[in-house]
Scaffold this active site. Structure first.
Site, PDB file in Angstrom:
ATOM      1  N   MET A  73      60.345 -35.882 -71.138  1.00  0.00           N
ATOM      2  CA  MET A  73      60.448 -37.333 -71.368  1.00  0.00           C
ATOM      3  C   MET A  73      61.919 -37.752 -71.349  1.00  0.00           C
ATOM      4  O   MET A  73      62.699 -37.361 -72.216  1.00  0.00           O
ATOM      5  CB  MET A  73      59.782 -37.709 -72.698  1.00  0.00           C
TER       6      MET A  73
ATOM      7  N   GLN B 196      62.955 -29.514 -65.925  1.00  0.00           N
ATOM      8  CA  GLN B 196      62.278 -30.305 -64.891  1.00  0.00           C
ATOM      9  C   GLN B 196      63.306 -30.912 -63.941  1.00  0.00           C
ATOM     10  O   GLN B 196      64.245 -31.588 -64.370  1.00  0.00           O
ATOM     11  CB  GLN B 196      61.433 -31.432 -65.479  1.00  0.00           C
TER      12      GLN B 196
ATOM     13  N   LYS C 155      54.556 -30.716 -61.845  1.00  0.00           N
ATOM     14  CA  LYS C 155      53.849 -31.683 -62.700  1.00  0.00           C
ATOM     15  C   LYS C 155      53.504 -32.875 -61.811  1.00  0.00           C
ATOM     16  O   LYS C 155      54.389 -33.491 -61.218  1.00  0.00           O
ATOM     17  CB  LYS C 155      54.718 -32.123 -63.875  1.00  0.00           C
TER      18      LYS C 155
ATOM     19  N   HIS D 101      48.932 -34.775 -64.908  1.00  0.00           N
ATOM     20  CA  HIS D 101      48.764 -35.990 -65.709  1.00  0.00           C
ATOM     21  C   HIS D 101      47.516 -36.669 -65.138  1.00  0.00           C
ATOM     22  O   HIS D 101      47.503 -37.076 -63.979  1.00  0.00           O
ATOM     23  CB  HIS D 101      50.020 -36.864 -65.569  1.00  0.00           C
TER      24      HIS D 101
ATOM     25  N   GLY E 140      47.418 -38.988 -72.562  1.00  0.00           N
ATOM     26  CA  GLY E 140      46.563 -39.664 -73.539  1.00  0.00           C
ATOM     27  C   GLY E 140      45.993 -38.782 -74.631  1.00  0.00           C
ATOM     28  O   GLY E 140      45.105 -39.219 -75.369  1.00  0.00           O
TER      29      GLY E 140
ATOM     30  N   ASN F  33      47.464 -33.145 -68.985  1.00  0.00           N
ATOM     31  CA  ASN F  33      48.347 -34.040 -69.734  1.00  0.00           C
ATOM     32  C   ASN F  33      47.813 -35.465 -69.604  1.00  0.00           C
ATOM     33  O   ASN F  33      47.155 -35.813 -68.639  1.00  0.00           O
ATOM     34  CB  ASN F  33      49.769 -33.947 -69.138  1.00  0.00           C
TER      35      ASN F  33
ATOM     36  N   CYS G  31      56.672 -39.076 -61.560  1.00  0.00           N
ATOM     37  CA  CYS G  31      57.407 -40.212 -62.112  1.00  0.00           C
ATOM     38  C   CYS G  31      57.355 -41.402 -61.160  1.00  0.00           C
ATOM     39  O   CYS G  31      57.671 -41.275 -59.979  1.00  0.00           O
ATOM     40  CB  CYS G  31      58.853 -39.806 -62.376  1.00  0.00           C
TER      41      CYS G  31
ATOM     42  N   GLY H 153      52.890 -35.661 -74.772  1.00  0.00           N
ATOM     43  CA  GLY H 153      54.163 -36.351 -74.677  1.00  0.00           C
ATOM     44  C   GLY H 153      54.396 -37.233 -75.878  1.00  0.00           C
ATOM     45  O   GLY H 153      54.953 -36.820 -76.894  1.00  0.00           O
TER      46      GLY H 153
END
Ligand SMILES: Cc1cc2nc3c(=O)[nH]c(=O)nc-3n(C[C@H](O)[C@H](O)[C@H](O)COP(=O)(O)O)c2cc1C
Length: 345
Positions: free
Chosen positions: A18, A70, A139, A171, A213, A211, A100, A233
């Site tokens: 993050m 990352q 990711k 994600h 929620g 990943n 991202c 996260g």
């Protein structure tokens, strides 16, 4: 790490990368709460590593291991160069960001928009694998824009696996690259856990983590019944206390739930005070450490006062680690959490 985990049937719990949050100071705190969680850096752009201040971008404390770096980028030569430079810093894993959605990242044609070109991502992974001495992982999202996740994701995973990716963290929502902010892209596109679980069942020999929620260890444990790894996260950041239950959960001795009652809070206070002194002695500010601590006591009596003291007093000129001591003194440590904490961004 991942191959061993798969072989031994061990599960991995990770704290997500993050930007602006999971810096070295944050990871140091998280490591005090869990010895086993895999901690991710913020995304670091390959160009920045090549041209920028390497120690500032890549330096961290030995206590933080295991730590995954990352990277953001889409140029194989630059990513290879970044992997080579990062090798001197001893990261336990190199991860490529394919999730991202920010405009800045899109203009560099990396991040989530790489989901459009799985062949190119596969060539990036191959190039990074060729020079890396640690696992190389990805990711990603389940798709972007008008892509159909049911077809795009299996194809994307097959290509990553073919390229030798050691693990893939998914994600479980799309990124919509037009019209949504990065923050909205973490909440608005719907989650599809079923699809991600199905991908795991169809790929039993490859490490797949989920990943998106997931707000507590109970939910994390449910995902781990199917998946090899679970990555939190925002919940881990805003409700840091939940990390206290991670080691028991992935060790298999507890079905989940928080273990905040087992934490030696006064030892944690002393450790963080000593660490903050070190940070300040090397030119940092108290607030660089304390800003990551505000989520430690969700649900405890005195948590509000704890947050207030840290937020207001730690930024005052001349502030010392006595602020940390005063903040801890405001919390009823003996009673433990009164209620189930809820994470929010
Ligand atoms: C402040 C913030 C910064 C983020 N920066 C990154 C990043 O650098 N790289 C990345 O892959 N994802 C980044 N993310 C996304 C998270 O890694 C994660 O995928 C997302 O928050 C969904 O998981 P969660 O619901 O458990 O928070 C960021 C999320 C937040 C809240």
């Amino acid at each position: 790490m991942y191959a061993d985990a798969l072989k031994r049937g061990e599960k991995i719990f990770a704290v997500a990368p993050m930007i602006d949050w999971t810096d070295s100071r944050c990871r140091y705190l998280h490591r005090q709460m869990s010895k086993r969680a895999l901690l991710y850096t913020e995304m670091v752009v390959a160009d920045a590593i090549i041209h920028g201040n390497r120690d500032r971008l890549l330096g961290y404390s030995a206590e933080e291991h295991p730590v995954a770096l990352q990277l953001g980028g889409s140029d194989p030569a630059k990513l290879v160069e970044a992997v080579r430079i990062a090798a001197d810093y001893g990261y336990d894993e190199i991860n490529l960001n394919v999730g991202c959605p920010s405009d800045r990242v899109q203009s560099g044609t990396f991040g989530a928009c790489l989901m459009r070109d799985a062949g190119h991502v596969a060539s990036l992974i191959e190039a990074m694998k060729a020079v890396a001495t640690v696992p190389v992982t990805v990711k990603c999202r389940i798709g972007i824009d008008d892509q159909e996740p049911e077809t795009v994701l299996p194809d994307f995973l097959a290509r990553m696996i073919g390229a030798g990716a050691d693990a893939i963290w998914i994600h479980a929502r799309k990124a919509w690259l037009q019209g949504l902010s990065p923050k909205e892209n973490r909440d608005i596109p719907p989650l599809d856990y079923d699809l991600v679980h199905r991908m795991k069942r169809e790929n039993p020999d490859v490490f797949l983590g989920i990943n998106g929620g997931i707000i507590d260890l109970e939910q994390a444990a449910d995902h781990l019944a199917v998946m090899d790894g679970v990555m939190l996260g925002r919940a881990a950041y805003h409700n840091t206390g939940l990390l206290a239950g991670v080691d028991a959960m992935i060790g298999g001795s507890s079905p989940g739930g928080t273990n905040t009652t087992d934490v030696d809070w006064l030892a944690l206070r002393d450790t963080m005070m000593a660490y903050a002194d070190d940070v300040m002695a090397s030119g940092g500010r108290l607030n660089h450490v304390t800003r990551h601590m505000v989520g430690l006591f969700q649900g405890f009596a005195g948590a509000r006062r704890f947050r207030q003291i840290l937020s207001s007093d730690a930024t005052k000129p001349g502030a010392t680690t006595a602020v940390i001591e005063a903040a801890f003194a405001a919390v009823d440590l003996e009673a433990g959490p009164k209620r189930q904490a809820v994470a929010a961004e």
